[in-house]
Design a protein around this motif. Structure first.
Motif, mmCIF file in Angstrom:
data_model
loop_
_atom_site.group_PDB
_atom_site.id
_atom_site.type_symbol
_atom_site.label_atom_id
_atom_site.label_comp_id
_atom_site.label_asym_id
_atom_site.label_seq_id
_atom_site.Cartn_x
_atom_site.Cartn_y
_atom_site.Cartn_z
ATOM 1 N N GLU A 129 42.988 37.150 55.403
ATOM 2 C CA GLU A 129 42.401 38.696 55.890
ATOM 3 C C GLU A 129 42.218 39.509 54.854
ATOM 4 O O GLU A 129 41.318 40.308 54.934
ATOM 5 C CB GLU A 129 43.387 39.103 56.742
ATOM 6 C CG GLU A 129 43.294 38.849 58.369
ATOM 7 C CD GLU A 129 44.441 38.984 59.080
ATOM 8 O OE1 GLU A 129 45.147 40.215 58.615
ATOM 9 O OE2 GLU A 129 44.649 38.371 60.320
ATOM 10 N N CYS A 130 42.851 39.376 53.744
ATOM 11 C CA CYS A 130 43.021 40.775 52.794
ATOM 12 C C CYS A 130 42.737 40.203 51.481
ATOM 13 O O CYS A 130 42.660 40.986 50.323
ATOM 14 C CB CYS A 130 44.079 41.350 52.713
ATOM 15 S SG CYS A 130 45.726 40.377 52.481
ATOM 16 N N ILE A 131 42.019 38.943 51.251
ATOM 17 C CA ILE A 131 41.668 38.441 49.820
ATOM 18 C C ILE A 131 40.524 39.472 49.178
ATOM 19 O O ILE A 131 39.837 40.070 49.765
ATOM 20 C CB ILE A 131 41.326 37.020 50.202
ATOM 21 C CG1 ILE A 131 41.237 36.251 48.730
ATOM 22 C CG2 ILE A 131 39.781 36.948 50.588
ATOM 23 C CD1 ILE A 131 42.622 35.836 48.211
ATOM 24 N N ASP A 132 40.830 39.424 47.771
ATOM 25 C CA ASP A 132 39.854 40.285 47.322
ATOM 26 C C ASP A 132 39.450 39.338 45.941
ATOM 27 O O ASP A 132 39.872 38.298 45.610
ATOM 28 C CB ASP A 132 40.285 41.606 46.626
ATOM 29 C CG ASP A 132 41.770 41.484 46.024
ATOM 30 O OD1 ASP A 132 42.121 40.210 45.459
ATOM 31 O OD2 ASP A 132 42.558 42.471 45.997
ATOM 32 N N GLU A 133 38.549 40.038 44.964
ATOM 33 C CA GLU A 133 38.074 39.384 44.017
ATOM 34 C C GLU A 133 39.229 38.722 42.830
ATOM 35 O O GLU A 133 39.093 37.982 42.468
ATOM 36 C CB GLU A 133 37.043 40.157 42.998
ATOM 37 C CG GLU A 133 35.678 40.405 43.699
ATOM 38 C CD GLU A 133 34.772 39.380 43.595
ATOM 39 O OE1 GLU A 133 34.976 38.468 42.807
ATOM 40 O OE2 GLU A 133 33.828 39.224 44.337
ATOM 41 N N ALA A 134 40.283 39.824 42.758
ATOM 42 C CA ALA A 134 41.275 39.480 41.869
ATOM 43 C C ALA A 134 42.202 38.074 42.379
ATOM 44 O O ALA A 134 42.645 37.174 41.746
ATOM 45 C CB ALA A 134 41.916 40.560 41.623
ATOM 46 N N GLY A 135 42.109 38.122 43.623
ATOM 47 C CA GLY A 135 42.855 37.173 44.335
ATOM 48 C C GLY A 135 42.450 35.775 44.300
ATOM 49 O O GLY A 135 42.915 35.078 43.840
ATOM 50 N N ILE A 136 41.044 35.842 44.471
ATOM 51 C CA ILE A 136 40.335 34.587 44.467
ATOM 52 C C ILE A 136 40.211 33.979 42.898
ATOM 53 O O ILE A 136 40.608 32.891 42.631
ATOM 54 C CB ILE A 136 38.689 34.893 44.703
ATOM 55 C CG1 ILE A 136 38.962 35.247 46.079
ATOM 56 C CG2 ILE A 136 37.855 33.668 44.354
ATOM 57 C CD1 ILE A 136 37.270 35.846 46.609
ATOM 58 N N ALA A 163 51.782 31.491 44.743
ATOM 59 C CA ALA A 163 50.455 32.236 44.567
ATOM 60 C C ALA A 163 49.784 32.749 45.705
ATOM 61 O O ALA A 163 49.233 33.960 46.053
ATOM 62 C CB ALA A 163 49.732 31.492 43.416
ATOM 63 N N LEU A 164 49.677 31.921 46.771
ATOM 64 C CA LEU A 164 49.236 32.174 47.989
ATOM 65 C C LEU A 164 49.826 33.194 48.918
ATOM 66 O O LEU A 164 49.284 34.105 49.443
ATOM 67 C CB LEU A 164 48.911 30.739 48.810
ATOM 68 C CG LEU A 164 48.063 30.995 50.298
ATOM 69 C CD1 LEU A 164 46.596 31.256 49.920
ATOM 70 C CD2 LEU A 164 48.284 29.787 50.748
ATOM 71 N N ALA A 165 51.156 33.142 48.820
ATOM 72 C CA ALA A 165 51.966 33.954 49.592
ATOM 73 C C ALA A 165 51.914 35.327 48.966
ATOM 74 O O ALA A 165 51.885 36.282 49.727
ATOM 75 C CB ALA A 165 53.467 33.439 49.652
ATOM 76 N N GLU A 166 51.606 35.356 47.715
ATOM 77 C CA GLU A 166 51.609 36.597 46.852
ATOM 78 C C GLU A 166 50.355 37.455 47.502
ATOM 79 O O GLU A 166 50.197 38.630 47.528
ATOM 80 C CB GLU A 166 51.033 36.439 45.460
ATOM 81 C CG GLU A 166 52.567 36.927 44.548
ATOM 82 C CD GLU A 166 52.230 36.429 43.150
ATOM 83 O OE1 GLU A 166 52.966 35.889 42.638
ATOM 84 O OE2 GLU A 166 50.884 36.533 42.575
ATOM 85 N N ARG A 167 49.151 36.669 47.857
ATOM 86 C CA ARG A 167 47.935 37.321 48.242
ATOM 87 C C ARG A 167 47.910 37.673 49.658
ATOM 88 O O ARG A 167 47.207 38.525 50.116
ATOM 89 C CB ARG A 167 46.858 36.061 48.394
ATOM 90 C CG ARG A 167 46.264 35.744 46.922
ATOM 91 C CD ARG A 167 46.792 36.072 45.793
ATOM 92 N NE ARG A 167 46.475 37.767 45.465
ATOM 93 C CZ ARG A 167 46.576 38.163 44.380
ATOM 94 N NH1 ARG A 167 47.029 37.864 43.410
ATOM 95 N NH2 ARG A 167 46.097 39.595 44.309
#
Ligand SMILES: [Zn+2]
Ligand SMILES: [Zn+2]
Length: 494
Positions: A129-136, A163-167
């Motif tokens: 739902e809230c992924i962004d460029e930095a997360g990708i 890492a996924l939970a952080e996102r």
């Protein structure tokens, strides 16, 4: 003889009281930091000023400061311009405290699978739902690191899930997933693989799943991210169960002495912290025999190669988390004790207050855990313990009419009762942490109107309707009613 025994007894009572006082001062200091909005770098005053403010001796204050430092809330800087400075905590002590407590409980692989299946698909869908460029970029970097693994190298740490939970941008979920991954890693360490090719296959399988999950998260496909994450957790756990000798919990693994991981260059506080964690692990590894002597002071000094001052500070931390306590005199030594969850809950709740989760952050995890709990209680409905719970619930006590305080207690009892009956120690503890965070949030948020009598009646009615669905074995209806109840009650209690 008698007299000296008496004096010793008086002395130990005095020491106990001083410890209690120190713990109280530590809590007051911590509450103060939370109230001030956790102003990192600000001074809470000099040692002398704090001593005056709390009206305690220097030794009591120093013990309180040790606890505050242990929780990474503030650190004492000596010298001119020094004082107790608010610091930026990390999740380390909180996570370790919970992992050690859960080791003691001896959670089963089934509990671990269940907890991961409740929380990780939630993390994956929030991330989508809230992924962004930095997360990708971050997730893709983790995948690239996995690709570099070759047979013969140590197996990659399953960093992907953290890492996924952080996102998910949910600090509570992030911490819980971290705990679950650490527990999984403890199983994986003792897993046996029949051949190197089997290990390679397992790692590649894992990597393929991770790539698919990242693709779904990147595309913002919430439903697919959730489904893939669920399937992956199921596969990983099936693999672990197949390869774990006896399938016993991490708490039940065979004792084997390990080299202490204590870095002699670290400052004393850090050394004690590391030593306490190592001793806690070793107590868990040796089977956690409550009441047994883990070692005399002399033996422990020799075994861990530390100074007496460091050992004594580590023992204080172990005592604080009721993992072990030092008994003086003949036949004495470090005695293994029964850990209490409260110290872990407090440590973790305090750290999470620093991360300032939103109500929504807490609510979505609570909902996921509770809805899973009720489904499990439906499965266990013929169990005598569950049947007893279903029968004792027969409407509100009209003696308590208008007593909102008692109604709040009843609300707590109902939900914590369900968690207990669901029988998953991990999810039970996580829910208690959430309740504690709500409580802290609520008590610092005055101005909310107290519940009315109508609210009390509505809540009680909802509980009865949930229990009716449970007793009838109607899983989907029980979930529906609980969900409705949580939505309605969310703004009020818990
Ligand atoms: Zn994985
Ligand atoms: Zn309720």
């Amino acid at each position: 003889m008698l007299e000296s025994g008496c004096r010793r007894a008086q002395l130990s009572v005095a020491v106990g009281q001083a410890d209690k006082l120190a713990a109280k001062v530590a809590r007051d200091i911590e509450a103060d930091v939370v109230r001030r909005g956790w102003p990192v770098g600000e001074s809470l005053g000099s040692e002398q000023a704090l001593q005056q403010r709390f009206r305690v001796s220097r030794s009591v204050l120093r013990e309180a400061v040790r606890l505050v430092e242990h929780h990474q809330v503030a650190r004492m800087r000596r010298g001119p311009g020094g004082g107790l400075l608010v610091c930026e905590p990390d999740a380390g002590p909180a996570t370790r405290a919970v992992v050690i407590y859960l080791e003691y409980l001896g959670t089963t692989p089934g509990d671990l699978l269940n907890a991961r299946r409740v929380l990780e698909p939630l993390a994956a869908s929030l991330a989508a739902e809230c992924i962004d460029e930095a997360g990708i970029a971050r997730l893709r970097a983790v995948l690239r690191a996995e690709e570099r693994w070759r047979p013969g190298l140590p197996a990659p740490r399953d960093e992907f899930h953290v890492a996924l939970a952080e996102r998910s941008k949910n600090p509570v979920l992030q911490l819980f997933v971290d705990v679950l991954i650490r527990l999984t890693a403890r199983y994986a360490r003792t897993a046996r693989t029949d051949s190197a090719s089997e290990a390679v296959e397992a790692v590649e399988h894992m990597h393929g799943d991770h790539c698919e999950i990242v693709a779904a998260v990147t595309a913002g496909d919430v439903a697919r991210a959730k489904t893939l994450s669920d399937r992956h957790v199921e596969r990983v756990t099936a693999w672990l169960q197949q390869h774990h000798p006896g399938g016993a919990g991490p708490g039940a693994r065979a004792g084997r002495p390990r080299a202490p991981r204590v870095d002699p260059e670290a400052p004393r506080g850090k050394l004690a912290e590391g030593l306490a964690a190592t001793i806690g692990d070793d107590i868990a590894a040796s089977g956690w025999h409550v009441g047994s002597v883990f070692g005399t002071e002399a033996a422990l000094l020799e075994r861990y190669g530390v100074s007496r001052a460091v050992l004594r500070e580590a023992v204080r931390l172990l005592e604080h988390h009721s993992i072990a306590r030092m008994r003086r005199g003949p036949g004495g030594g470090l005695i293994v004790t029964t850990p209490q969850p409260q110290a872990s809950i407090d440590t973790i709740a305090l750290y999470l207050q620093y991360r300032k989760p939103s109500r929504e952050d807490l609510r979505c995890i609570r909902d996921a855990i509770e809805i899973d709990n009720v489904a499990r209680v439906v499965q266990r409905r013929t169990d005598p313990e569950v049947a007893a719970f279903l029968n004792t619930r027969s409407g509100i006590d009209h003696q308590a009419a208008g007593d909102a305080g008692r109604a709040a207690v009843e609300e707590f009892r109902f939900h914590v009762g369900l968690a207990h009956l669901a029988g998953n120690a991990l999810l039970d503890l996580f829910l208690r942490i959430i309740v504690e965070l709500f409580r802290r949030h609520w008590s610092s948020n005055t101005g909310r109107p107290p519940p009315t009598w109508d609210d009390v009646v509505a809540v009680d009615h909802a509980h009865l309707r949930i229990l009716q669905a449970v007793a009838a074995g109607d899983d989907s209806l029980a979930r529906y009613r609980l969900r409705r109840h949580l939505d309605a009650a969310a703004s009020r209690w818990l």
